[in-house]
Design an enzyme around this catalytic site. Structure first.
Site, PDB file in Angstrom:
ATOM      1  N   TYR A  24      62.758  38.070  44.495  1.00 43.28           N
ATOM      2  CA  TYR A  24      63.088  37.959  43.068  1.00 43.28           C
ATOM      3  C   TYR A  24      64.588  38.138  42.865  1.00 43.28           C
ATOM      4  O   TYR A  24      65.290  38.723  43.696  1.00 43.28           O
ATOM      5  CB  TYR A  24      62.321  38.995  42.240  1.00 43.28           C
ATOM      6  CG  TYR A  24      62.755  40.431  42.430  1.00 43.28           C
ATOM      7  CD1 TYR A  24      63.729  41.012  41.604  1.00 43.28           C
ATOM      8  CD2 TYR A  24      62.182  41.230  43.420  1.00 43.28           C
ATOM      9  CE1 TYR A  24      64.115  42.333  41.766  1.00 43.28           C
ATOM     10  CE2 TYR A  24      62.554  42.551  43.585  1.00 43.28           C
ATOM     11  CZ  TYR A  24      63.529  43.099  42.754  1.00 43.28           C
ATOM     12  OH  TYR A  24      63.922  44.417  42.914  1.00 43.28           O
ATOM     13  N   CYS A  25      65.080  37.581  41.756  1.00 44.01           N
ATOM     14  CA  CYS A  25      66.473  37.762  41.337  1.00 44.01           C
ATOM     15  C   CYS A  25      66.507  37.649  39.819  1.00 44.01           C
ATOM     16  O   CYS A  25      65.464  37.679  39.168  1.00 44.01           O
ATOM     17  CB  CYS A  25      67.396  36.743  42.007  1.00 44.01           C
ATOM     18  SG  CYS A  25      67.012  35.017  41.619  1.00 44.01           S
ATOM     19  N   THR A  26      67.670  37.510  39.225  1.00 45.84           N
ATOM     20  CA  THR A  26      67.805  37.535  37.766  1.00 45.84           C
ATOM     21  C   THR A  26      67.089  36.369  37.097  1.00 45.84           C
ATOM     22  O   THR A  26      66.254  36.560  36.215  1.00 45.84           O
ATOM     23  CB  THR A  26      69.290  37.519  37.366  1.00 45.84           C
ATOM     24  OG1 THR A  26      69.964  38.578  38.030  1.00 45.84           O
ATOM     25  CG2 THR A  26      69.438  37.673  35.857  1.00 45.84           C
ATOM     26  N   GLY A  52      66.336  33.218  39.117  1.00 48.70           N
ATOM     27  CA  GLY A  52      65.668  32.367  40.081  1.00 48.70           C
ATOM     28  C   GLY A  52      66.547  31.603  41.038  1.00 48.70           C
ATOM     29  O   GLY A  52      66.131  31.269  42.147  1.00 48.70           O
ATOM     30  N   ILE A  60      63.554  37.659  36.891  1.00 49.03           N
ATOM     31  CA  ILE A  60      63.184  38.856  36.122  1.00 49.03           C
ATOM     32  C   ILE A  60      63.101  38.530  34.633  1.00 49.03           C
ATOM     33  O   ILE A  60      62.271  39.090  33.907  1.00 49.03           O
ATOM     34  CB  ILE A  60      64.203  39.988  36.362  1.00 49.03           C
ATOM     35  CG1 ILE A  60      64.278  40.321  37.855  1.00 49.03           C
ATOM     36  CG2 ILE A  60      63.842  41.230  35.561  1.00 49.03           C
ATOM     37  CD1 ILE A  60      65.441  41.218  38.221  1.00 49.03           C
TER      38      ILE A  60
END
Length: 626
Positions: free
Chosen positions: A230-232, A234, A261
């Site tokens: 996961y990241c901010t 995508g 997220i």
């Protein structure tokens, strides 16, 4: 597919009036989206963005590359919705996840300025995100990216392996699942996924380009696992998951949170398995859930704190740090946990909290010099007793024709000052000593015009003309002919002596990370790297910087490109270089391996540019090798 073929038609003047007036909804918003797709005409698409975003009064960042688009935009909700409508009509953006969120207007102008939310920046880039800081590494194929999971699917998997669903018994395969955060340390400090009974990996990296090294060092913790990334929003998971999957057997099961997220918190406003706040790269700074928990702590006192609005930064690496209001002091320096871990202790420095300011690091005055007598000059800043010398890049600098190390050092003093935190410039004289020549003043009618007054300083060359006399005669003599800007084309002798001389210097002190050459020095630097590649298999430097250079017609070299990351600056356009034509500098750049060669043209003539944005590009290039 032509990415510009489906561009929306230009609005009428009446539509412009409606758009510029803000349309119906006057509230403010932020829009994030990216799209990986082949863009055949990136300049045309960038021009469209520039035109339409300005018409809609949007601010923020748009990056357009041959591999797609990455955009973070701010403006009135009506204008952002209009922008989504326009881009959605282009088939290039089919399936794009446009993440639009309403928010308050930017109130802190300093934060908005740092985040790029006071103006519009549309730039052409080689790639949307830079995964590998080492230019020698190959960027993974984006088609290898992991499988997308919606927020609900991602949550369901976590719920299953955590054993918190309707079936309270933990599944047998829970040890085969790991959660991997693809973000930087300063983001993870204030928010991250926490899943009971599941291993969660936080790489604690300063920048995204450090992630491949972390993955390489932890392959055994990832091998054979189902990796939930996961990241901010995508985009970072796309390339990172492709990098992991490119490792082959044992790394096939990589999944990524689609929409990042941001989409997860929209789906689960209570936070779900995400604790804390989501760090964002716009004026909002962070976005939280309905939970009131705070994960971050003040770097100084350790109290609970997660507000980055003060923009305090580590005085060593410039990474954001959390410092509560009570502990904030503009006269203090802050050292992040990574620098402390790596032994970077405090120096006597003055730190400003303004993110645009650079720390005034002091340097010791006893930096060693090479033992080539009277041939070397080292650029360094004044030192202070007891300060720690941080490891910096050592760059061998080659001056131009009819210059010397002292003269070149003086001419580049501004460059040395602006690079003093990351690089040490080492200057040497070329081996071919030149005669003292001068051009008579055109108004002088005497048969024997007087030579220039004052003591002449010896000048040198790396390459000379076949008919040029190189000796140590200290008397002035009149030049044989008027100055010819194309004289460099005749300077084809002396390479063997210069090559042997440079190799001897490298042998005595081979701790050079890179080489920088100006004018004839750039030509010699390229010849040196090519000869090293022919003799040793590769150049002995990690990078090269070539300013106002040209390809010298010397030796019988093959046409194999020089395998060295290179940065080229030269005059072009209206401020073209009157001594070295831009086409010659372009030809020199063409000698280097495509994909690892970066070119910047400027309008300042025959110099090494030290003003923005050129000095910023040089710093960015050098930081890849620190």
């Amino acid at each position: 597919m032509d990415a510009t073929a489906a561009l929306p038609p230009t609005s009428t003047q009446e539509e412009h009036k409606q758009e510029e007036g803000g349309g119906g909804d006057g509230s403010y918003g932020v829009l994030l989206y990216y799209k990986y797709a082949e863009v055949p005409d990136a300049p045309a698409l960038a021009a469209f963005y520039e035109s339409r975003c300005r018409a809609l009064a949007l601010v923020g960042r748009v990056r357009v590359g041959p591999d797609g688009v990455n955009a973070t935009l701010g403006g009135r909700m009506a204008a952002l919705e209009k922008h989504i409508e326009e881009m959605s009509s282009n088939s290039l953006f089919d399936g794009t996840d446009f993440k639009l969120a309403s928010c308050e207007d930017p109130v802190d102008k300093r934060v908005a300025r740092e985040c790029g939310f006071t103006y519009l920046s549309v730039r052409l880039v080689k790639e949307l995100v830079t995964l590998c800081s080492n230019p020698s590494l190959t960027t993974p194929d984006i088609s290898f990216a992991g499988r997308h999971l919606s927020a609900a699917e991602f949550h369901s998997v976590l719920q299953s392996v955590a054993g918190t669903g309707s079936d309270t018994e933990a599944p047998a395969g829970q040890n085969d699942v790991v959660v991997l955060d693809a973000r930087n340390l300063y983001e993870t400090r204030i928010g991250k996924f926490h899943v009971p009974n599941v291993e969660t990996l936080h790489p604690e990296i300063r920048q995204y380009s450090d992630l491949p090294l972390w993955i390489d060092e932890h392959t055994e913790r990832l091998r054979g696992k189902s990796i939930m990334m996961y990241c901010t929003g995508g985009i970072r998971c796309e390339m990172a998951s492709a990098y992991i999957r490119s490792k082959g057997e044992g790394f096939e099961n990589v999944f990524q949170l689609y929409g990042g997220i941001q989409r997860y918190l929209e789906q689960y406003p209570d936070g779900g398995y995400f604790d804390g706040k989501n760090f964002v790269f716009d004026h909002r700074i962070s976005v939280g859930s309905n939970k009131d928990n705070i994960l971050g702590t003040c770097l100084v006192c350790g109290s609970t704190y997660d507000d980055y609005s003060s923009r305090c930064r580590c005085s060593k690496c410039r990474m954001l740090v959390l410092v509560c209001f009570t502990c904030q002091d503009s006269t203090k320096e802050y050292v992040c946990e990574l620098c402390l871990k790596n032994g970077r202790q405090c120096c006597e420095i003055s730190v400003k909290q303004d993110c645009q300011a650079e720390p005034e690091l002091s340097e010791p005055s006893d930096i060693g010099k090479l033992s080539i007598s009277n041939k070397i000059s080292t650029s360094k800043a004044p030192g202070s007793n007891g300060s720690e010398q941080l490891k910096k890049l050592r760059i061998l600098c080659l001056h131009g024709f009819r210059q010397n190390s002292s003269n070149f050092k003086g001419r580049t003093s501004s460059l040395a000052k602006k690079l003093k935190h990351i690089a040490e410039l080492v200057f040497i004289d070329a081996p071919h000593e030149l005669s003292f020549v001068y051009q008579p003043h055109p108004d002088v009618c005497s048969d024997k015009p007087s030579p220039p007054s004052g003591t002449a300083k010896t000048k040198f060359a790396w390459l000379v003309s076949p008919n040029m006399s190189c000796h140590t005669m200290q008397d002035w003599k009149i030049a044989d002919a008027p100055f010819d800007p194309l004289q460099y084309q005749e300077q084809t002798d002396g390479f063997k002596q210069s090559y042997a001389y440079l190799e001897s210097i490298i042998a005595q002190d081979g701790n050079f990370d890179g080489i920088l050459g100006f004018s004839q020095g750039a030509a010699m630097a390229a010849l040196l790297c090519r000869q090293q590649q022919k003799t040793c298999g590769s150049p002995k430097f990690r990078f090269g910087i070539f300013c106002s250079g040209y390809p010298a017609s010397v030796g019988d070299f093959d046409r194999e490109p020089i395998r060295l990351p290179s940065l080229h600056f030269f005059g072009g356009g209206e401020g073209h270089d009157r001594q070295i034509a831009s086409r010659a500098s372009t030809k020199l750049a063409g000698m280097f391996e495509e994909g690892r060669c970066t070119i910047f043209e400027h309008d300042m003539g025959h110099i090494i540019p030290t003003r923005p944005p050129y000095i910023d590009r040089m710093k960015e290039f050098l930081c890849n090798f620190i």
